[in-house]
Write an enzyme that holds these catalytic residues in place. Structure first.
Site, PDB file in Angstrom:
ATOM      1  N   GLU A 474       0.749  -1.153   0.023  1.00 34.31           N
ATOM      2  CA  GLU A 474      -0.031  -0.160   0.049  1.00 34.31           C
ATOM      3  C   GLU A 474       0.885   0.956   0.029  1.00 34.31           C
ATOM      4  OE1 GLU A 474      -4.030  -0.515   2.426  1.00 34.31           O
ATOM      5  OE2 GLU A 474      -2.349  -0.977   3.688  1.00 34.31           O
ATOM      6  N   VAL A 475       0.625   2.165  -1.106  1.00 35.05           N
ATOM      7  CA  VAL A 475       1.398   3.247  -1.128  1.00 35.05           C
ATOM      8  C   VAL A 475       0.481   4.539  -0.433  1.00 35.05           C
ATOM      9  CG1 VAL A 475       2.602   5.085  -2.408  1.00 35.05           C
ATOM     10  CG2 VAL A 475       3.017   2.619  -2.913  1.00 35.05           C
TER      11      VAL A 475
END
Ligand code: 3HC
Length: 719
Positions: A474-475
């Site tokens: 997850e960015v």
């Protein structure tokens, strides 16, 4: 009536060199070569011309694409199929074509460089001689079952005849793709050469065959292989074991591996032609299943994600995304060393680790190195590459060496003050252009960035544990993060082999946001008297790789408790942590890492349910609600939260949400992800069930506005 054949695709060209026809396959305007109906026409026409031309003595076949050979049959074509009969015909057409290639009166050699997959490998198997380049891009395999179908252009017949049933099943049933070196060891290719001489060696083989030479192949696998593969009794054992394994692994949810097994077995028992017929029939049935449709959607969604760098504008205002060559990792614990080892193994970057004292650094470096050792053991890299990669890892108890890092990822204790302190130290030790990423699972990035001099270069990169194996990243940009910094983080995550989704800086991001209510609900069910293993079995039955209680043991109860607390603080009432879990951490039952949790662990091996836990929970199992209701409570509570989070823009598209849930915690791929599953059930039905559950069990089930609105307007997440 069958539709008329399409015009040939004009993808194949050839020229004559010294009696050898050098054929080049290069599908115009496409990044990869794929076999569509039009390409089949072209192959047919080309081979007819080659047969007619008396000057052609042999054929050498290559791809004109620099990076791939043939990616298989055109997947878009079978998405459009509407009936099993039509799909069966498509498969039979492919088989016919390859039969003609196999019976071609002049010898054909292929030179393989780049991906040679599915129908591409089936084509190569129909040729007389295969040469492959020894290059990391050269990968051979039959990934069809990953798309819910089977190798339907004679792969289920040719591969077992070439390398033995056992080795072929190993590839076909798991949809495996193997590096060229392994394919050579297995006997799938005849020669393995440096890419620079691939063309010459293939031409030489074609020329030798034109002169009457016939390649000899010895059966691999020695006496053991002959005993198992070479006689009916041994073969029966092989098939029985394979069937058992498939059933265990698929839980009966995925029909393709069993059908592929059937196609291989039938062909070996009743002969090649009968096998082809069976293979085409089964291909036809599989291609129109809902499971296959869902798996194909996942393929296209993942492919689209590869090109999505999370920035609206491909050329964002400065700072531009940077190519990371040197990575700093702060915190040499389990996550930090996982990130360091994976970065070296996958992206080949220079990694500098830092922790408070040298013994910790040494431990972290050793753990990072284990990831490389494992690759060597599995022969994914050579000794030489291993030595080169190990040399890229270094560390210390200070920030020496961080000055040149383009990206620093922190994986220190999950505490805002500690993370802000590290951020300040890193800013002091790095260039102004360096990006600072936090591997937090719960703390808002905006809060961490409050301590920054350069908040536009602060971002979240949330990896999952164990980093080397878990495919999702997850960015998380904060509102102040520069678009180019998002691009840097996504691109680097991708180089680490991860599927990256860009999510909103909101508590729990996407994965913990939708997982926490599900975990809490498992706790409520325990309190209601459902047995630990019953909950897990039911959810494995639904299609998850493990049930929620086993997942808690894997994640660690201390981590889960912390996440649950943060989520409760952020969202209140409906995230009230389950009282069933309250005593676990105090009792030291942290899960696998502590050697005790809900289950027992002996020398790292999971045993049965630890009955003592029920005393801690304060309830003895009494059956609890009906199984259907248990599943419904767990699934709907997750779908409801997922819908709510989509409404808040936590994920940018339903695609990101579904891929995140599938790759992040194994939401059953054959259901397409939580949002596709919600679409399948229908918002009106879900909202109705949720209302019923809310009446019985409380407001945490109240349907969210997004679902109610969808129900009113008869809308879905996907068009
Ligand atoms: N059919 C249709 N399109 C395909 C394709 C295929 N078999 N393989 C790749 N593509 C498309 C992708 O969708 C993408 O399209 P886009 O540019 O419009 O988005 C484009 O080709 C480039 O693909 P990638 O971005 O994935 O490129 P990479 O270089 O990262 O990877 C690859 C290349 C390893 C070949 C990867 O694309 C891949 O794994 N492809 C699928 C392989 C596969 O599953 N083959 C089996 C097909 S089924 C079959 O052969 C049935 C037979 O048995 C009858």
């Amino acid at each position: 009536m069958a539709p008329p054949p399409p015009p040939p695709a004009a993808a194949l060209t050839w020229e004559l060199a010294d009696g050898i026809a050098v054929v080049t396959f290069d599908l115009a305007g496409e990044p990869v070569n794929k076999i569509s109906r039009a390409v089949k026409q072209d192959v047919l026409a080309t081979f007819e011309a080659l047969e007619r031309d008396a000057a052609v003595q042999a054929v050498a076949f290559f791809s004109g694409k620099p990076e791939n050979f043939i990616a298989g049959a055109d997947i878009e074509e079978f998405v459009a199929l509407t009936s099993a009969a039509e799909a069966e015909r498509l498969s039979a057409d492919g088989q016919d074509l390859l039969e003609r290639v196999a019976r071609f009166p002049k010898p054909v050699a292929v030179g393989i460089h780049g991906a040679c997959l599915g129908g591409g490998l089936e084509f190569a198997l129909a040729c007389r001689y295969r040469v492959a380049s020894d290059h990391p891009k050269t990968q051979l395999g039959l990934p069809e079952v990953q798309l819910g179908i089977l190798p339907g252009a004679s792969g289920c017949q040719r591969l077992p005849r070439l390398i033995g049933a056992r080795a072929a099943l190993d590839i076909i049933l798991a949809g495996k793709v193997e590096p060229a070196r392994k394919a050579f060891r297995l006997g799938i290719v005849d020669e393995l050469v440096h890419p620079a001489i691939l063309k010459d060696v293939t031409l030489a083989a074609a020329r030798r065959m034109a002169g009457g030479w016939r390649p000899k192949r010895k059966r691999r696998g020695g006496l053991g292989g002959w005993l198992l593969d070479g006689n009916p009794l041994g073969r029966r054992l092989v098939f029985r074991a394979a069937r058992k394994q498939v059933l265990e692994q698929t839980g009966g949810h995925y029909p393709a591996p069993l059908a592929a097994l059937d196609a291989v077995e039938y062909g070996l028992k009743h002969g090649f032609q009968a096998g082809l017929k069976r293979e085409a029939q089964l291909f036809g049935q599989l291609a129109v299943t809902d499971v296959s449709r869902k798996l194909v959607q996942i393929f296209f969604a993942t492919t689209a994600l590869k090109k999505d760098f999370g920035m609206a504008n491909p050329a964002p205002p400065p700072p531009a995304p940077v190519d990371v060559r040197r990575l700093g990792v702060v915190g040499a614990g389990f996550m930090g060393s996982g990130i360091a080892g994976t970065a070296v193994a996958q992206a080949g970057v220079d990694v500098r680790m830092k922790d408070a004292d040298l013994p910790r650094v040494a431990k972290g470096l050793a753990a990072a190195r284990e990831i490389l050792d494992d690759r060597l053991k599995r022969r994914r890299i050579t000794r030489f590459e291993h030595a080169r990669l190990v040399a890229l890892l270094s560390g210390g108890d200070g920030y020496a060496g961080f000055g040149r890092a383009e990206l620093v990822i922190e994986a220190v204790f999950e505490d805002l003050t500690v993370k802000q302190q590290v951020l300040k130290e890193v800013e002091g030790a790095t260039r102004d252009t360096a990006v600072f990423a936090s591997n937090t699972s719960t703390i808002p990035i905006a809060r961490i960035a409050e301590a920054a001099n350069r908040p536009e270069r602060v971002i979240g990169m949330h990896f999952f544990s164990p980093v080397a194996r878990m495919p999702l990243l997850e960015v998380i940009p904060s509102e102040r993060t520069a678009p180019g910094v998002i691009g840097t983080a996504v691109a680097f995550g991708r180089r680490m082999g991860k599927t990256a989704i860009v999510v909103k800086d909101s508590p729990g991001f996407w994965i913990n946001r939708i997982l926490t209510p599900y975990m809490n609900e498992a706790g409520h069910l325990l309190s209601a008297g459902v047995a630990i293993d019953d909950i897990d079995h039911l959810m494995v039955g639904f299609g998850f790789p493990v049930g929620p209680i086993t997942l808690l043991d894997e994640v660690g109860m201390d981590v889960a408790e912390k996440v649950a607390g943060v989520m409760y603080e952020a969202f209140g009432e409906r995230f009230t942590p389950s009282p069933a879990f309250a005593g676990m951490v105090k009792a030291g039952r942290l899960g696998r890492k502590a050697g005790k949790g809900f289950y027992t662990y002996v020398r790292g091996k999971k045993g049965g349910v630890d009955q003592a836990v029920y005393e801690l929970i304060g309830v003895q199992p009494n059956g609890g609600p009906r199984p259907a209701e248990i599943i419904q409570r767990l699934v709907l509570v997750m779908l409801n939260e997922a819908a709510r989070a989509v409404g808040e823009g936590v994920v940018r598209t339903p695609r990101d949400g579904d891929i995140g849930a599938i790759f992040g915690f194994g939401f059953p791929p054959f259901r397409g992800g939580p949002l596709r599953h919600a679409d399948d059930l229908g918002a009106a039905r879900i909202a109705g069930e949720l209302e019923r559950l809310a009446e019985r069990y409380g407001a945490r089930f109240a349907p969210c506005e997004v679902l109610q609105e969808q129900a009113r307007a008869n809308r879905k997440f996907y068009p």
